[in-house]
Design a protein around this motif. Structure first.
Motif, PDB file in Angstrom:
ATOM      1  N   SER A 162       0.889  -1.096  -0.059  1.00  0.00           N
ATOM      2  CA  SER A 162       0.231  -0.047   0.037  1.00  0.00           C
ATOM      3  C   SER A 162       0.863   1.203   0.067  1.00  0.00           C
ATOM      4  CB  SER A 162      -0.769   0.005   1.212  1.00  0.00           C
ATOM      5  OG  SER A 162      -0.152   0.562   2.085  1.00  0.00           O
ATOM      6  N   GLY A 163       0.358   2.505  -0.041  1.00  0.00           N
ATOM      7  CA  GLY A 163       0.958   3.585  -0.208  1.00  0.00           C
ATOM      8  C   GLY A 163       1.360   4.353   1.148  1.00  0.00           C
ATOM      9  N   SER A 169      -5.587   2.577  -0.607  1.00  0.00           N
ATOM     10  CA  SER A 169      -4.899   1.276  -0.838  1.00  0.00           C
ATOM     11  C   SER A 169      -4.836   0.603   0.308  1.00  0.00           C
ATOM     12  CB  SER A 169      -3.298   1.361  -1.496  1.00  0.00           C
ATOM     13  OG  SER A 169      -2.655   2.361  -0.582  1.00  0.00           O
ATOM     14  N   GLY A 192       2.818   5.845  -3.255  1.00  0.00           N
ATOM     15  CA  GLY A 192       2.067   4.816  -4.284  1.00  0.00           C
ATOM     16  C   GLY A 192       3.162   4.379  -5.172  1.00  0.00           C
ATOM     17  N   SER A 195       5.185   1.465  -3.765  1.00  0.00           N
ATOM     18  CA  SER A 195       4.601   0.570  -3.510  1.00  0.00           C
ATOM     19  C   SER A 195       4.240  -0.198  -4.986  1.00  0.00           C
ATOM     20  CB  SER A 195       3.324   0.729  -3.192  1.00  0.00           C
ATOM     21  OG  SER A 195       2.592   1.437  -3.705  1.00  0.00           O
ATOM     22  N   MET A 196       4.203   0.652  -6.163  1.00  0.00           N
ATOM     23  CA  MET A 196       4.151  -0.271  -7.353  1.00  0.00           C
ATOM     24  C   MET A 196       5.274  -0.715  -7.984  1.00  0.00           C
ATOM     25  SD  MET A 196       2.473  -0.839 -10.232  1.00  0.00           S
ATOM     26  CE  MET A 196       0.684   0.176  -9.606  1.00  0.00           C
ATOM     27  N   SER A 207      -1.394  -5.456  -4.810  1.00  0.00           N
ATOM     28  CA  SER A 207      -1.568  -4.143  -4.376  1.00  0.00           C
ATOM     29  C   SER A 207      -2.614  -3.614  -4.671  1.00  0.00           C
ATOM     30  CB  SER A 207      -0.377  -3.180  -4.889  1.00  0.00           C
ATOM     31  OG  SER A 207      -0.582  -1.901  -4.795  1.00  0.00           O
ATOM     32  N   THR A 209      -4.347  -0.208  -5.325  1.00  0.00           N
ATOM     33  CA  THR A 209      -3.751   1.277  -6.036  1.00  0.00           C
ATOM     34  C   THR A 209      -4.653   2.087  -6.688  1.00  0.00           C
ATOM     35  OG1 THR A 209      -1.609  -0.384  -6.438  1.00  0.00           O
ATOM     36  CG2 THR A 209      -1.711   1.962  -7.338  1.00  0.00           C
TER      37      THR A 209
END
Length: 331
Positions: A162-163, A169, A192, A195-196, A207, A209
């Motif tokens: 998560s962010g 998220s 974000g 995390s991506m 995730s 997102t």
């Protein structure tokens, strides 16, 4: 920190009718000056969707206001550090903050270091943001059904990025896992974008997102799997990604994020009115509407600052209840 390069064009040349600011009394210094840059505080790192939207907005606001708008990323505490900084700034129209769903979640998660009722005011909402449910290629999870089966068979082994704690998220995963009957392991990042990256590199299984421009391309190219969008219907930006309702889940797991502009309480009324008009006008510009559309974000303006304040109050009540029921804490 990035300063928008589009210089002042003036409100008249932009076709925007803004209320005139009152002149200060003789011998008193003006609190607001068009010659000073505006600081736009963003609580998450550069490269994420929140930063992306803030920079789009800053570029469009600069010519409308006749001022440079400087985006400043102050990350940490799920966006709360930026809000604390805003609450300490003078109420003179030279600093704004990026409001998002973390603003509604943080009061239930941590000592804020400011009083939301006394220190911060809402200006206007700017967008409505779908939330994707994504999976890494390395985990063999090709559908929502696969995730549910794996989560139930191996309790606690599946993880999600998560962010940050209390972000959309994070909250999306809590809503989903409660209905799916298993618990994820949470891997929070400071925004974000990181995390991506963890998902793309296979460091995490899943995730949740918020929509951003790169996701449809990454799904189409096979770099990640788009399992669902967390709502009733598919979205035009990613028509191949099913809605979570198609996997048999109902409104209990639906979630979308949102964002807007906030300010320090106590701005002069004429300055507040000027800003509201400018942000509303900026949201009508092709550059902003097209930029948001590329990310799958729906522009959404509030009818008034009071309208946005009511919306945030309702969101705060909703997420406070979810956070307490789920036992989520700021670790």
């Amino acid at each position: 920190m990035i300063v928008t390069r589009r210089r002042a064009l003036g409100a008249a040349s932009a076709g925007l009718a803004l209320p005139a600011l009152p002149l200060p009394a003789r011998g008193q210094p003006a609190r607001w000056s068009p010659d000073r840059a505006v600081t736009f505080l963003v609580g998450f790192p550069a490269g994420g969707v929140i930063d992306y939207v803030a920079r789009l907005l800053a570029r469009e606001l600069a010519p409308l206001l006749g001022q440079n708008v400087v985006v400043e990323n102050r990350t940490g505490a799920s966006g709360n550090l930026a809000t604390q900084a805003l609450a300490r700034m003078p109420a003179d129209g030279h600093a704004i903050g990026f409001a998002a769903i973390h603003l509604a979640a943080n009061p239930a998660l941590m000592p804020l270091g400011y009083d939301p009722a006394r220190d911060i005011e809402m200006l206007t909402q700017t967008g409505h943001v779908p939330v994707y449910f994504l999976a890494s290629l390395k985990g063999g999870l090709a559908s929502v059904r696969d995730v549910v089966a794996a989560g139930r068979a191996r309790p606690g082994e599946l993880n999600f990025a998560s962010g940050g704690i209390g972000t959309s998220s994070h909250l999306a995963a809590e809503l989903f896992s409660r209905q799916a009957g298993f618990r994820f392991t949470h891997v929070p990042f400071r925004g974000g974008a990181p995390s991506m990256q963890a998902l793309l590199q296979g460091e995490v299984d899943c995730s949740f997102t918020v929509a951003e421009a790169a996701i449809p391309g990454n799904v189409a190219s096979g770099r990640i799997r788009g399992l669902a969008v967390m709502q009733e219907a598919r979205i035009p930006a990613a028509p191949s990604v099913p809605a979570i309702a198609e996997a048999g889940f109902g409104p209990e797991v639906f979630i979308s994020s949102w964002h807007g502009v906030m300010m320090r309480t106590g701005w002069p009324p004429a300055v507040k009115a000027r800003w509201f008009e400018a942000v509303t006008e900026a949201m009508r510009t092709p550059a902003l509407t097209e930029g948001l559309a590329r990310a799958g974000i729906e522009p959404r303006a509030s009818a008034s600052p009071a309208d946005f304040a009511s919306f945030v109050a309702a969101e705060t009540e909703r997420w406070t209840r979810v956070i307490r029921e789920a036992g989520i804490t700021a670790q």
